[in-house]
Write a protein that holds these residues in place. Structure first.
Motif, PDB file in Angstrom:
ATOM      1  N   SER A 176     -12.375  24.521 -54.517  1.00 33.03           N
ATOM      2  CA  SER A 176     -12.474  23.395 -53.590  1.00 33.03           C
ATOM      3  C   SER A 176     -11.845  23.741 -52.240  1.00 33.03           C
ATOM      4  CB  SER A 176     -11.787  22.170 -54.195  1.00 33.03           C
ATOM      5  OG  SER A 176     -11.758  21.101 -53.275  1.00 33.03           O
ATOM      6  N   PHE A 181     -14.023  26.256 -50.368  1.00 30.98           N
ATOM      7  CA  PHE A 181     -15.185  25.565 -49.819  1.00 30.98           C
ATOM      8  C   PHE A 181     -14.816  24.784 -48.565  1.00 30.98           C
ATOM      9  CE2 PHE A 181     -17.717  21.628 -49.636  1.00 30.98           C
ATOM     10  CZ  PHE A 181     -18.989  22.169 -49.481  1.00 30.98           C
ATOM     11  N   SER A 182     -13.672  24.085 -48.618  1.00 27.54           N
ATOM     12  CA  SER A 182     -13.233  23.298 -47.457  1.00 27.54           C
ATOM     13  C   SER A 182     -12.953  24.197 -46.260  1.00 27.54           C
ATOM     14  CB  SER A 182     -11.975  22.501 -47.821  1.00 27.54           C
ATOM     15  OG  SER A 182     -12.234  21.613 -48.891  1.00 27.54           O
ATOM     16  N   VAL A 192     -14.136  27.183 -45.633  1.00 30.43           N
ATOM     17  CA  VAL A 192     -15.385  27.738 -45.123  1.00 30.43           C
ATOM     18  C   VAL A 192     -16.114  26.716 -44.257  1.00 30.43           C
ATOM     19  CG1 VAL A 192     -17.688  28.543 -45.809  1.00 30.43           C
ATOM     20  CG2 VAL A 192     -15.658  29.429 -46.964  1.00 30.43           C
ATOM     21  N   MET A 193     -16.138  25.465 -44.714  1.00 30.95           N
ATOM     22  CA  MET A 193     -16.787  24.408 -43.939  1.00 30.95           C
ATOM     23  C   MET A 193     -16.079  24.190 -42.610  1.00 30.95           C
ATOM     24  SD  MET A 193     -19.452  23.304 -45.540  1.00 30.95           S
ATOM     25  CE  MET A 193     -19.719  21.756 -44.693  1.00 30.95           C
ATOM     26  N   VAL A 194     -14.718  24.200 -42.621  1.00 26.25           N
ATOM     27  CA  VAL A 194     -13.953  24.022 -41.384  1.00 26.25           C
ATOM     28  C   VAL A 194     -14.223  25.169 -40.419  1.00 26.25           C
ATOM     29  CG1 VAL A 194     -11.611  24.009 -40.418  1.00 26.25           C
ATOM     30  CG2 VAL A 194     -12.158  22.616 -42.429  1.00 26.25           C
ATOM     31  N   GLU A 236     -16.833  27.091 -40.279  1.00 29.35           N
ATOM     32  CA  GLU A 236     -18.199  27.004 -39.772  1.00 29.35           C
ATOM     33  C   GLU A 236     -18.310  25.940 -38.678  1.00 29.35           C
ATOM     34  OE1 GLU A 236     -22.762  26.257 -41.451  1.00 29.35           O
ATOM     35  OE2 GLU A 236     -21.022  26.073 -42.779  1.00 29.35           O
ATOM     36  N   ARG A 237     -17.704  24.783 -38.910  1.00 26.91           N
ATOM     37  CA  ARG A 237     -17.763  23.720 -37.902  1.00 26.91           C
ATOM     38  C   ARG A 237     -16.998  24.110 -36.640  1.00 26.91           C
ATOM     39  NH1 ARG A 237     -19.188  18.630 -39.449  1.00 26.91           N
ATOM     40  NH2 ARG A 237     -19.136  18.273 -37.196  1.00 26.91           N
ATOM     41  N   GLY A 288      -9.558  19.782 -39.540  1.00 26.50           N
ATOM     42  CA  GLY A 288     -10.424  20.101 -40.678  1.00 26.50           C
ATOM     43  C   GLY A 288      -9.649  20.679 -41.845  1.00 26.50           C
ATOM     44  N   GLY A 303      -9.326  19.188 -45.478  1.00 24.37           N
ATOM     45  CA  GLY A 303      -9.683  20.013 -46.630  1.00 24.37           C
ATOM     46  C   GLY A 303      -8.594  20.050 -47.676  1.00 24.37           C
TER      47      GLY A 303
END
Length: 473
Positions: free
Chosen positions: A15, A18-19, A21-23, A25-26, A154, A158
């Motif tokens: 988890s 994933f968080s 990676v999303m941060v 990317e954004r 982010g 996360g």
């Protein structure tokens, strides 16, 4: 470390990864978008200032140009702005406090600035002639600050998300852990006589469904174990019984042969005594041969790879051949014999292994001999059961078979006889042979009046078929 803890650690790590990676990317997406917007804004300002300056430099009105350029001081993101004429004389210059323009050169693009300022410039052209130069620096510090701010926010979100997921998974694992412990308890006791009971709250859940499946499996295992134990017990009993029963003919055969082969004893025997000893030896050898044949024939039919040698068998001819040999056995046992075949079986034939079916008839007759009293009648016959099946039957005048035992008689080693000559394999062999011929055994019995056992097998009667076709016409 318990499995539940390992799963929670793995879930938390997944988890959080994933968080992050999303941060990332954004954040990278925001930074690229802001830099592209800075590039567009810088290009627009450079083009605008260059066009405007070309007009005033051509007309020589540099004072008015300077006044207009002073309005760009209000743009906070402009780090410096310098406009020079064709001779390099500075017409207007504005820089942030502490910023030095000396040594600065144009950056290739906004994504790779040499410092915190994106440096660019344009030549000022009027009527195809270079009349000056514009140098412009735009700060990109705000872009990095905005990206860093987004990254921190982010990351915090996360971490909170990961903590929430972990706590939710922990709470769920506590409940699932209890249910898994119930299932593990059931699985560990699947070989025991009785499974532990589940709590009432678990019966309506998926765990309850799995538990019911385990209980069903447990019941089947218990049944299979019971059948296996019963089979083992029957095999042990059979071998003990076989060894015990084989002793009788072997002992009798050995004794009679010892007496016949002893030269001193043989001289004292007369012809009648020698014939009697020879008869005992022959009878013992025949009984021994029959017992061994019963075991071997039953084992052969139990082999799934064994295929009977099927052929077309004329029914009357076949039964006429079986009758004399069985009549002799009945007469030797002191019973009466009767043989009858229905006239409508003329020309009818069956398809099968003649040797196997002959043994079936012989076993049915021998079975009738065992249960028929002295002087009782044994009958071999055949009759049509319906248009496509014939019953080859053997009846006796014995004591009959109880209703509760009628299905047991076809099981191996199962017998009502107390005779050591009977291993309980004769009717079991008949059942196996029937199964190999798409046939079945039918039992009719009345207590005190006797039993009739029929071998019901498919038959083809040309005369009956021809008569049926004429009736249809």
């Amino acid at each position: 470390m318990k499995l539940r803890v390992k799963l929670l650690i793995a879930l938390s790590a997944l988890s959080l990864t994933f968080s992050l990676v999303m941060v990332a990317e954004r954040t990278l997406g925001l930074r690229q978008a802001m830099l592209e917007r800075t590039q567009d804004r810088t290009d627009y300002l450079s083009d605008f200032i260059s066009e405007m300056s070309s007009h005033y430099l051509k007309t020589g009105n540099t004072q008015r140009l300077k006044e207009i350029l002073q309005s760009f001081d209000r743009f906070k993101y402009i780090s410096y702005l310098q406009v020079t004429d064709a001779k390099g004389a500075v017409i207007y210059k504005m820089t942030e406090s502490g910023l030095k323009m000396n040594g600065k050169s144009r950056d290739p693009d906004v994504f790779h600035p040499g410092d915190e300022v994106f440096d660019t410039g344009r030549e000022i052209v009027a009527d195809g002639e270079v009349v000056g130069e514009v140098r412009l620096g735009v700060s990109v510090v705000g872009v990095d600050e905005a990206a860093a701010n987004l990254a921190w926010r982010g990351t915090l979100i996360g971490v909170i998300f990961t903590a929430f997921i972990t706590l939710a998974a922990w709470a769920l694992s506590i409940k699932l852990g209890k249910e898994l412990n119930w299932l593990l308890d059931l699985a560990e006791n699947v070989n025991s006589e009785k499974l532990p009971e589940l709590p009432s709250g678990a019966l309506g859940t998926d765990t309850g469904s799995i538990a019911r499946t385990l209980k069903t499996l447990h019941g089947r295992l218990r049944e299979e174990e019971g059948r296996r134990k019963e089979s083992d017990a029957m095999k042990n009993d059979f071998f003990e019984m076989t060894v015990h029963d084989l002793k009788q003919p072997v002992t009798a055969l050995k004794a009679s042969l010892d007496l016949l082969l002893n030269e001193d004893d043989r001289r004292s025997y007369d012809k009648r005594q020698i014939e009697s000893l020879s008869s005992i030896a022959r009878s013992s050898l025949a009984l021994l041969t029959k017992m061994i044949s019963d075991v071997l024939n039953t084992a052969k039919l139990n082999n799934p790879q064994y295929q009977p040698e099927r052929e077309r068998i004329d029914l009357q001819t076949f039964l006429n051949g079986c009758a004399p040999e069985n009549e002799a056995s009945v007469a030797a046992a002191g019973k009466r014999w009767e043989y009858a075949v229905s006239p409508d079986l003329a020309g009818c034939w069956i398809f099968g292994d003649a040797d196997l079916i002959r043994r079936v008839v012989g076993n049915l007759v021998l079975n009738a001999i065992q249960y028929t009293p002295e002087g009782g009648k044994i009958k071999l016959g055949a009759r049509l059961r319906d248009a496509d099946r014939v019953s080859i039957y053997v009846s006796d005048e014995g004591e009959g078979i109880p209703d509760t035992f009628r299905q047991e008689i076809f099981k191996k080693y199962s017998t009502m006889s107390r005779s050591p000559r009977n291993l309980g394999l004769g009717l079991a062999f008949c059942k196996l042979a029937a199964d190999r011929h798409a046939a079945f055994l039918d039992v009719k019995s009345e207590p005190g009046r006797g039993t009739e056992i029929s071998f019901v097998v498919p038959v083809y009667c040309p005369a009956a078929r021809a008569g049926g076709r004429k009736g249809e016409k």
